[in-house]
Design a protein around this motif. Sequence first.
Motif, mmCIF file in Angstrom:
data_model
loop_
_atom_site.group_PDB
_atom_site.id
_atom_site.type_symbol
_atom_site.label_atom_id
_atom_site.label_comp_id
_atom_site.label_asym_id
_atom_site.label_seq_id
_atom_site.Cartn_x
_atom_site.Cartn_y
_atom_site.Cartn_z
ATOM 1 N N GLU A 210 -0.146 3.224 10.406
ATOM 2 C CA GLU A 210 0.054 2.361 11.744
ATOM 3 C C GLU A 210 -1.176 1.631 11.833
ATOM 4 N N LEU A 211 -2.254 1.896 11.564
ATOM 5 C CA LEU A 211 -3.511 1.247 11.794
ATOM 6 C C LEU A 211 -3.524 -0.216 10.729
ATOM 7 N N LEU A 212 -3.105 0.341 9.455
ATOM 8 C CA LEU A 212 -3.058 -0.782 8.416
ATOM 9 C C LEU A 212 -2.099 -1.858 8.641
ATOM 10 N N GLU A 213 -1.098 -1.530 9.316
ATOM 11 C CA GLU A 213 0.294 -2.498 9.432
ATOM 12 C C GLU A 213 -0.301 -3.680 10.421
ATOM 13 N N LEU A 214 -1.461 -3.277 11.365
ATOM 14 C CA LEU A 214 -1.956 -4.018 12.174
ATOM 15 C C LEU A 214 -2.691 -5.451 11.797
ATOM 16 N N GLU B 1 -3.356 -8.541 9.223
ATOM 17 C CA GLU B 1 -2.518 -9.305 8.488
ATOM 18 C C GLU B 1 -2.759 -9.228 6.989
ATOM 19 N N GLY B 2 -1.507 -9.453 6.247
ATOM 20 C CA GLY B 2 -1.607 -9.252 4.653
ATOM 21 C C GLY B 2 -1.861 -8.073 4.152
ATOM 22 N N LEU B 3 -1.482 -6.744 4.893
ATOM 23 C CA LEU B 3 -1.334 -5.478 4.501
ATOM 24 C C LEU B 3 0.029 -5.232 4.903
ATOM 25 N N THR B 4 0.687 -4.222 3.938
ATOM 26 C CA THR B 4 1.887 -3.829 4.326
ATOM 27 C C THR B 4 2.118 -2.069 3.403
ATOM 28 N N VAL B 5 2.311 -1.177 4.405
ATOM 29 C CA VAL B 5 2.668 -0.094 3.883
ATOM 30 C C VAL B 5 3.864 0.111 3.472
ATOM 31 N N VAL B 6 4.099 0.339 2.067
ATOM 32 C CA VAL B 6 5.583 0.502 1.485
ATOM 33 C C VAL B 6 6.088 1.653 1.235
ATOM 34 N N ALA B 7 5.060 2.779 1.389
ATOM 35 C CA ALA B 7 5.739 4.202 0.973
ATOM 36 C C ALA B 7 4.341 5.067 1.490
ATOM 37 N N LEU C 156 -12.701 0.070 5.376
ATOM 38 C CA LEU C 156 -11.657 0.824 4.664
ATOM 39 C C LEU C 156 -10.847 -0.669 4.213
ATOM 40 N N VAL C 157 -10.426 -1.423 5.312
ATOM 41 C CA VAL C 157 -9.675 -2.757 5.040
ATOM 42 C C VAL C 157 -10.022 -3.662 4.066
ATOM 43 N N ILE D 62 0.773 -1.217 -0.022
ATOM 44 C CA ILE D 62 0.033 0.325 -0.094
ATOM 45 C C ILE D 62 0.881 1.511 0.071
ATOM 46 N N LEU D 63 0.303 2.232 -0.742
ATOM 47 C CA LEU D 63 0.946 3.580 -0.702
ATOM 48 C C LEU D 63 -0.109 4.423 -0.185
ATOM 49 N N ALA D 64 0.097 5.236 0.802
ATOM 50 C CA ALA D 64 -0.591 6.244 1.380
ATOM 51 C C ALA D 64 -0.204 7.840 0.866
#
Length: 216
Positions: free
Chosen positions: A28-32, A34-40, A120-121, A13-15
């Motif tokens: 920080e919320l999305l990183e909680l 499983e299966g979601l990673t914020v890359v930038a 959102l997720v 994910i890019l925000a």
Amino acid sequence: MSAGAPAGGDIRILAVDDHRLLREALCELLELYEGLTVVAQADDGPGGVRMAGLHRPDVVLLDVEMPGPGPLANLRGIRQAAPDARIIMLTMHDDRRLIDSLLSAGAMGYLHKETDREVLVAAIRSAMAGGTMMFLPRTSGSGPDRDREPDPADALTLRERELMELVAQGLSNRQIGSRLGITEGTVKRHLRNIFDKLGATSRLDAVNRMHPPRRY
């Protein structure tokens, strides 16, 4: 691997949002999950375009109200930089003409920033599965909708309304569970609650008792 995740692993994910505190809290919320990673992250449209080209994310969360070239230009720039990215617009406003133009330009979702985090997720996972999701606040207080007829869907939670949209598309319980990242048993439990609230006796009856979803 989580439902909706690409074959290579987590959904990347890019925000893009000019409000730093909100953006960082969202990441920080999305990183909680499983299966979601914020890359930038990026704080404006041009920065989002650069980060999209550099990281090639699976999903871009793009704020509508940012200084600069505007949401359509930002959307098109990111699509050019990362053609395979699914773009979900985040906003505090409900502008029907803008919604129409953004969806026509390729946005996969349009969500109000006060949307429940589970929605959102779910929107992120739905975008990865090729679905389009939209959640906006209902009109209240004044204006032409203040005297509207009661909507049966008002009794449903956001998750239940989201689930009913998938039911209306003809998806099976298993497919709905896969889209939302929940078990088939959880889908059945939600449906029982929905039937009770709507006084429905079947999936088709529940769909018919709700107002048809708006199309833009």
